[in-house]
Enzyme design. Structure first.
Site, short mmCIF file in Angstrom:
data_model
loop_
_atom_site.label_atom_id
_atom_site.label_comp_id
_atom_site.label_asym_id
_atom_site.label_seq_id
_atom_site.Cartn_x
_atom_site.Cartn_y
_atom_site.Cartn_z
CG HIS A 129 3.44 -6.30 5.41
ND1 HIS A 129 2.88 -7.10 6.38
CD2 HIS A 129 2.47 -5.40 5.06
CE1 HIS A 129 1.64 -6.69 6.62
NE2 HIS A 129 1.37 -5.67 5.84
CG HIS A 134 -1.81 -7.16 2.51
ND1 HIS A 134 -2.96 -7.12 3.26
CD2 HIS A 134 -0.87 -6.48 3.23
CE1 HIS A 134 -2.74 -6.44 4.38
NE2 HIS A 134 -1.48 -6.04 4.39
CD GLU A 175 -2.10 -5.53 7.97
OE1 GLU A 175 -1.28 -6.40 7.63
OE2 GLU A 175 -2.42 -4.59 7.22
CB SER A 194 4.07 -10.92 6.02
OG SER A 194 3.59 -9.89 6.87
FE LIG Z 1 -0.61 -4.80 5.81
#
Ligand SMILES: [Fe+2]
Length: 256
Positions: A129, A134, A175, A194
């Site tokens: 993740h 990110h 996010e 993700s």
């Molecule tokens: Fe995150």
């Protein structure tokens, strides 16, 4: 890091006290195989459903290299590019630490990866993740600057007892945000990019709301972190959201 509210622990060193060695050598052959499986599966799943900058970031940072990325090797590319670096952490960090890290161009990455038996169940964000979701966007200067600015806003908001205001900005953009690109809705947020289950869901489900992103709406839209999102905020464009966030001062954030 999937940003969540957790209690602050007493650590006199500040955010640095949460940094642990990545111990890249300790990842097993199966850990690396799980990364490869997740990576291949997610790239195929996303296709062109994600903003172009995300896919560019994967290439720029050579994240398609097989196996769990070595943070030192990643930082050797990332840090000269945008000034950001990754550090390993052992799990979720408290909000104040997380925002302090962002404000210092530091992104925390779990020093573990999910097991093969739990490919789609995560109790807390792992390195897939954190790194796949990110880091590609942090290869881009403007996005990287926005992330740093959110960190500063978060530090100020928490000091004022209003941390949730900054958390919601982060949540609905970095996010779980969507963004318009070339007339289509695309995935922007790391939690979507993700996720095997929520990536398509966010774009295609008829059961969710998709509302235009604005700073005021983001600040005033609560979220849950334990279910698929019931609503997504859609940026008019990634650049517009970056411009709007960068123009936001702590004083304005607290007044919205
Ligand atoms: Fe995150």
């Amino acid at each position: 890091m999937l940003h969540r509210a957790t209690a602050t622990k007493e650590r006199p060193e500040g955010w640095q006290g949460y940094v642990v060695p990545q111990c890249w050598e300790a990842f097993s052959a199966d850990d690396h195989a799980v990364w490869d499986l997740l990576f291949a599966r997610q790239v195929e799943l996303l296709g062109s459903r994600v903003v172009a900058a995300f896919l560019d970031g994967i290439d720029l940072l050579r994240l398609s290299h097989p196996g769990v990325p070595d943070l030192d090797e990643l930082n050797a590319i990332l840090q000269p590019r945008t000034g950001w670096k990754t550090v390993a952490v052992s799990g979720l960090v408290p909000d104040d630490i997380f925002f302090a890290m962002l404000s210092a161009h530091v992104f925390p990455v779990g020093n573990f990866i999910r097991k093969r038996e739990e490919l789609d169940y995560l109790e807390e964000p792992d390195c897939f993740h954190d790194l796949f979701g990110h880091i590609p966007m942090l290869a881009h200067h403007r996005f990287a600057e926005m992330a740093r600015h959110i960190g500063e806003l978060g530090v100020a908001a928490i000091a004022a007892g209003e941390g949730e205001r900054a958390s919601r900005i982060y949540w609905h953009s970095v996010e779980f945000g969507l963004a318009q690109e070339h007339g289509e809705q695309k995935i922007l947020g790391a939690g979507l990019a993700s996720s095997f289950g929520e990536a398509h869901f966010s774009l295609e489900s008829d059961a969710v709301e998709r509302l235009p992103f604005s700073i005021a709406r983001a600040v005033n839209t609560p979220y849950r972190n334990d279910v698929f999102q019931p609503r997504y905020l859609v940026s008019e464009s990634l650049e517009k959201t970056i411009t709007d966030v960068l123009a936001l001062t702590p004083e304005t954030l607290l007044a919205l």
